[in-house]
Design a protein around this motif. Sequence first.
Motif, PDB file in Angstrom:
ATOM      1  N   THR A  24      -4.889  -0.717   0.857  1.00 58.28           N
ATOM      2  CA  THR A  24      -6.318  -0.438   0.738  1.00 58.28           C
ATOM      3  C   THR A  24      -6.506   1.070   0.747  1.00 58.28           C
ATOM      4  OG1 THR A  24      -6.897  -0.324   3.069  1.00 58.28           O
ATOM      5  CG2 THR A  24      -6.854  -2.526   2.082  1.00 58.28           C
ATOM      6  N   SER A  25      -7.655   1.496   0.305  1.00 58.97           N
ATOM      7  CA  SER A  25      -7.948   2.933   0.360  1.00 58.97           C
ATOM      8  C   SER A  25      -8.668   3.281   1.662  1.00 58.97           C
ATOM      9  CB  SER A  25      -8.784   3.347  -0.856  1.00 58.97           C
ATOM     10  OG  SER A  25     -10.015   2.662  -0.863  1.00 58.97           O
ATOM     11  N   ASN A  26      -8.782   2.313   2.571  1.00 57.32           N
ATOM     12  CA  ASN A  26      -9.507   2.528   3.833  1.00 57.32           C
ATOM     13  C   ASN A  26      -8.980   3.682   4.661  1.00 57.32           C
ATOM     14  OD1 ASN A  26     -11.108   0.391   3.221  1.00 57.32           O
ATOM     15  ND2 ASN A  26     -10.170  -1.029   4.657  1.00 57.32           N
ATOM     16  N   THR A  27      -7.694   3.974   4.555  1.00 61.48           N
ATOM     17  CA  THR A  27      -7.124   5.057   5.344  1.00 61.48           C
ATOM     18  C   THR A  27      -6.659   6.228   4.480  1.00 61.48           C
ATOM     19  OG1 THR A  27      -4.948   4.022   5.277  1.00 61.48           O
ATOM     20  CG2 THR A  27      -6.346   3.515   7.200  1.00 61.48           C
ATOM     21  N   LEU A  28      -6.885   6.141   3.178  1.00 60.97           N
ATOM     22  CA  LEU A  28      -6.392   7.170   2.260  1.00 60.97           C
ATOM     23  C   LEU A  28      -7.488   8.128   1.821  1.00 60.97           C
ATOM     24  CD1 LEU A  28      -4.204   4.900  -0.055  1.00 60.97           C
ATOM     25  CD2 LEU A  28      -3.439   6.312   1.857  1.00 60.97           C
ATOM     26  N   LYS A  29      -7.090   9.339   1.484  1.00 61.39           N
ATOM     27  CA  LYS A  29      -8.017  10.330   0.939  1.00 61.39           C
ATOM     28  C   LYS A  29      -8.172  10.098  -0.560  1.00 61.39           C
ATOM     29  CE  LYS A  29      -7.476  14.217   4.096  1.00 61.39           C
ATOM     30  NZ  LYS A  29      -7.038  15.616   4.223  1.00 61.39           N
ATOM     31  N   MET A  30      -8.566   8.895  -0.916  1.00 62.57           N
ATOM     32  CA  MET A  30      -8.741   8.523  -2.315  1.00 62.57           C
ATOM     33  C   MET A  30      -9.602   7.280  -2.391  1.00 62.57           C
ATOM     34  SD  MET A  30      -5.827   7.833  -5.200  1.00 62.57           S
ATOM     35  CE  MET A  30      -5.550   9.552  -5.577  1.00 62.57           C
TER      36      MET A  30
END
Length: 167
Positions: free
Chosen positions: A140-146
């Motif tokens: 998931t992008s929940n923890t990413l800078k994207m």
Amino acid sequence: MISEHETVIELSKKKVVLLTIGASIFVALGIWLLQLQFIVGILAIGFFGLCLVFSVIKLFDKKPGLILNGKGLIDNSSVVSAGFIPWSEVTGFSIFEIQKQKMLVVGIRNPEKYIEHSSPLKRIINKANYNLCGSPVVITSNTLKMKFDELTSLCNQYFMRYGKISE
């Protein structure tokens, strides 16, 4: 972008802090629910307590959340991250959505390898992911800078460039 052939996506500390705060609120709500509905309270405390522990672990994680390069991808986006996955083991990407939460499902040639070679808790979560979405590897992008759409596009670009070569 580190080079033409490698993209490093950092963990978003802001998103992880928000997840930590959210999990803390739901643990507190679970404690309050103990008085009204004991079972629901216990389940809330258990689930969101695990989310809280996982988010705190990610908060202090210094490694990038995801790396894509010519050899494969290195997933460190969650506590049950798969680690290094060579393109030769990736069959493609798909999107799974539940409660308006989008997840990038990484198709894997040998899913059992990613389920069995992990800790007991990771094994349970990876097996649940496999049963729910068809793969133990979900990003998931929940923890990413994207943003999610950018993540999906980037992963598909790398797969089209490098994944087909290794087949």
